[in-house]
Design a protein around this motif. Structure first.
Motif, PDB file in Angstrom:
ATOM      1  N   PRO A 147      11.842  -0.383   3.757  1.00 27.15           N
ATOM      2  CA  PRO A 147      10.629  -0.464   4.588  1.00 27.15           C
ATOM      3  C   PRO A 147      10.930  -0.747   6.056  1.00 27.15           C
ATOM      4  O   PRO A 147      10.271  -0.199   6.951  1.00 27.15           O
ATOM      5  CB  PRO A 147       9.844  -1.613   3.951  1.00 27.15           C
ATOM      6  N   SER A 169       3.510   3.389  12.478  1.00 27.64           N
ATOM      7  CA  SER A 169       4.798   2.870  12.000  1.00 27.64           C
ATOM      8  C   SER A 169       4.598   1.820  10.916  1.00 27.64           C
ATOM      9  O   SER A 169       5.336   1.780   9.923  1.00 27.64           O
ATOM     10  CB  SER A 169       5.604   2.279  13.167  1.00 27.64           C
ATOM     11  N   ILE A 223       1.970   1.649   8.921  1.00 29.98           N
ATOM     12  CA  ILE A 223       1.477   2.356   7.733  1.00 29.98           C
ATOM     13  C   ILE A 223       2.649   2.988   6.973  1.00 29.98           C
ATOM     14  O   ILE A 223       2.718   2.907   5.736  1.00 29.98           O
ATOM     15  CB  ILE A 223       0.451   3.433   8.133  1.00 29.98           C
ATOM     16  N   ILE A 224       3.586   3.581   7.702  1.00 33.04           N
ATOM     17  CA  ILE A 224       4.750   4.207   7.067  1.00 33.04           C
ATOM     18  C   ILE A 224       5.613   3.149   6.376  1.00 33.04           C
ATOM     19  O   ILE A 224       6.103   3.361   5.257  1.00 33.04           O
ATOM     20  CB  ILE A 224       5.568   4.990   8.112  1.00 33.04           C
ATOM     21  N   LEU A 284       4.657   0.163   5.175  1.00 29.61           N
ATOM     22  CA  LEU A 284       3.960  -0.321   3.984  1.00 29.61           C
ATOM     23  C   LEU A 284       3.962   0.738   2.880  1.00 29.61           C
ATOM     24  O   LEU A 284       4.110   0.408   1.688  1.00 29.61           O
ATOM     25  CB  LEU A 284       2.520  -0.702   4.339  1.00 29.61           C
ATOM     26  N   SER A 285       3.803   1.999   3.258  1.00 32.36           N
ATOM     27  CA  SER A 285       3.836   3.081   2.270  1.00 32.36           C
ATOM     28  C   SER A 285       5.205   3.172   1.615  1.00 32.36           C
ATOM     29  O   SER A 285       5.324   3.406   0.403  1.00 32.36           O
ATOM     30  CB  SER A 285       3.480   4.410   2.937  1.00 32.36           C
ATOM     31  N   THR A 286       6.250   2.992   2.415  1.00 34.65           N
ATOM     32  CA  THR A 286       7.618   3.027   1.874  1.00 34.65           C
ATOM     33  C   THR A 286       7.832   1.889   0.880  1.00 34.65           C
ATOM     34  O   THR A 286       8.416   2.092  -0.197  1.00 34.65           O
ATOM     35  CB  THR A 286       8.642   2.924   3.011  1.00 34.65           C
ATOM     36  N   GLY A 307       5.531   0.389  -0.875  1.00 38.75           N
ATOM     37  CA  GLY A 307       4.764   0.717  -2.079  1.00 38.75           C
ATOM     38  C   GLY A 307       5.438   1.786  -2.915  1.00 38.75           C
ATOM     39  O   GLY A 307       5.424   1.729  -4.156  1.00 38.75           O
ATOM     40  N   LEU A 308       6.043   2.776  -2.262  1.00 31.91           N
ATOM     41  CA  LEU A 308       6.735   3.849  -2.975  1.00 31.91           C
ATOM     42  C   LEU A 308       7.943   3.317  -3.740  1.00 31.91           C
ATOM     43  O   LEU A 308       8.180   3.704  -4.898  1.00 31.91           O
ATOM     44  CB  LEU A 308       7.178   4.927  -1.987  1.00 31.91           C
ATOM     45  N   VAL A 359       7.464  -6.301  -0.173  1.00 32.23           N
ATOM     46  CA  VAL A 359       6.095  -5.907   0.186  1.00 32.23           C
ATOM     47  C   VAL A 359       5.365  -7.058   0.875  1.00 32.23           C
ATOM     48  O   VAL A 359       4.654  -6.862   1.875  1.00 32.23           O
ATOM     49  CB  VAL A 359       5.318  -5.450  -1.063  1.00 32.23           C
TER      50      VAL A 359
END
Length: 250
Positions: A29, A47, A49-50, A52-54, A56-57, A76
């Motif tokens: 992340p 940045s 959002i990316i 946090l998305s990473t 979560g992924l 997280v």
């Protein structure tokens, strides 16, 4: 003979993969944030959002594979807290502020335990082994545990000495690189050096006793409590044996 030589290799491979997995859980992340911040021309919101998305992924992949997600949850939470702080202040460098403040807290705690002569690693060692403060009555063990505590304190000091000036200089890209490099890789190096320091500070007999306990500390498991009653009985028997000849000579 062949089976004995192959088993350690398998264990080491699993350990290496475990460390790499943990590095991915925690580090990806932050790598995503650093790269996105540079590529998107310093777009803080995108940045975050990316990042946090990473995170979560990574957690989703772990769940699909039915693998432990403790490190993912910690990652997280850390990224989420950092994103919250940065979104409130609007300053990209504040993404790293919670981590810096946490390291400051740990540095003060480690330093206090050293000054008060109750080194933190000694307290953890006593709690894990259920011997509590017995290590303070063993000068050799106290010296060894104190040295390891000093090493870990220095590790945090190095991290702060690098991160704080970068934070004050608003160097977000360098902060991202330092965050990853001074995280798990630097901690792993410190643990390896601590292993050498601990072993060199103890006699061979004492080292064999302490090594197993430290293995439990690193794994988060509980060793078998020492047989206190048996030890006391053995000491009483030894005293009786030494006193018996003296009684006969009198």
């Amino acid at each position: 003979m062949a089976e004995r030589t192959e088993q350690p290799k398998k264990t080491n491979s699993k350990q290496v993969l475990g460390w790499l997995g943990t590095l991915a859980d925690i580090g990806l992340p932050w790598i995503a944030f650093t790269v996105a911040y540079a590529v998107t021309d310093h777009d803080l919101k995108l940045s975050l959002i990316i990042a946090l998305s990473t995170a979560g992924l990574v957690g989703l992949v772990r769940l699909i594979r039915k693998q432990p997600i403790a490190n993912v949850i910690g990652g997280v939470f850390g990224v989420g807290l950092s994103a919250f702080v940065a979104s409130r202040t609007g300053q990209a460098e504040d993404v790293f502020l919670p981590g810096i403040l946490m390291n400051c807290g740990w540095f003060v705690l480690y330093a206090l335990t050293i000054v008060t002569r109750y080194p933190l690693i000694g307290l953890l060692y006593g709690a894990v082994t259920q011997t509590w403060l017995a290590w303070r009555r063993d000068p050799e063990l106290y010296r060894a545990l104190n040295r390891v505590t000093l090493l870990l304190t220095a590790q945090i000091g190095v991290r702060l000495a690098i991160m704080v000036p970068l934070y004050l200089a608003d160097n977000v890209s360098a902060l991202g690189v330092a965050k990853v490099a001074l995280g798990l890789p630097f901690y792993g190096l410190t643990v390896w050096v601590g292993y050498i320091v601990l072993r060199s500070s103890l006699s061979p007999d004492k080292w064999e006793e302490v090594k197993e306990n430290f293995t439990h500390m690193l794994k988060g498991t509980q060793p078998t409590p020492p047989p206190v009653q048996d030890k006391v009985q053995d000491e009483v028997r030894d005293e009786q044996k030494t006193e018996a000849p003296a009684a006969k000579t009198d």
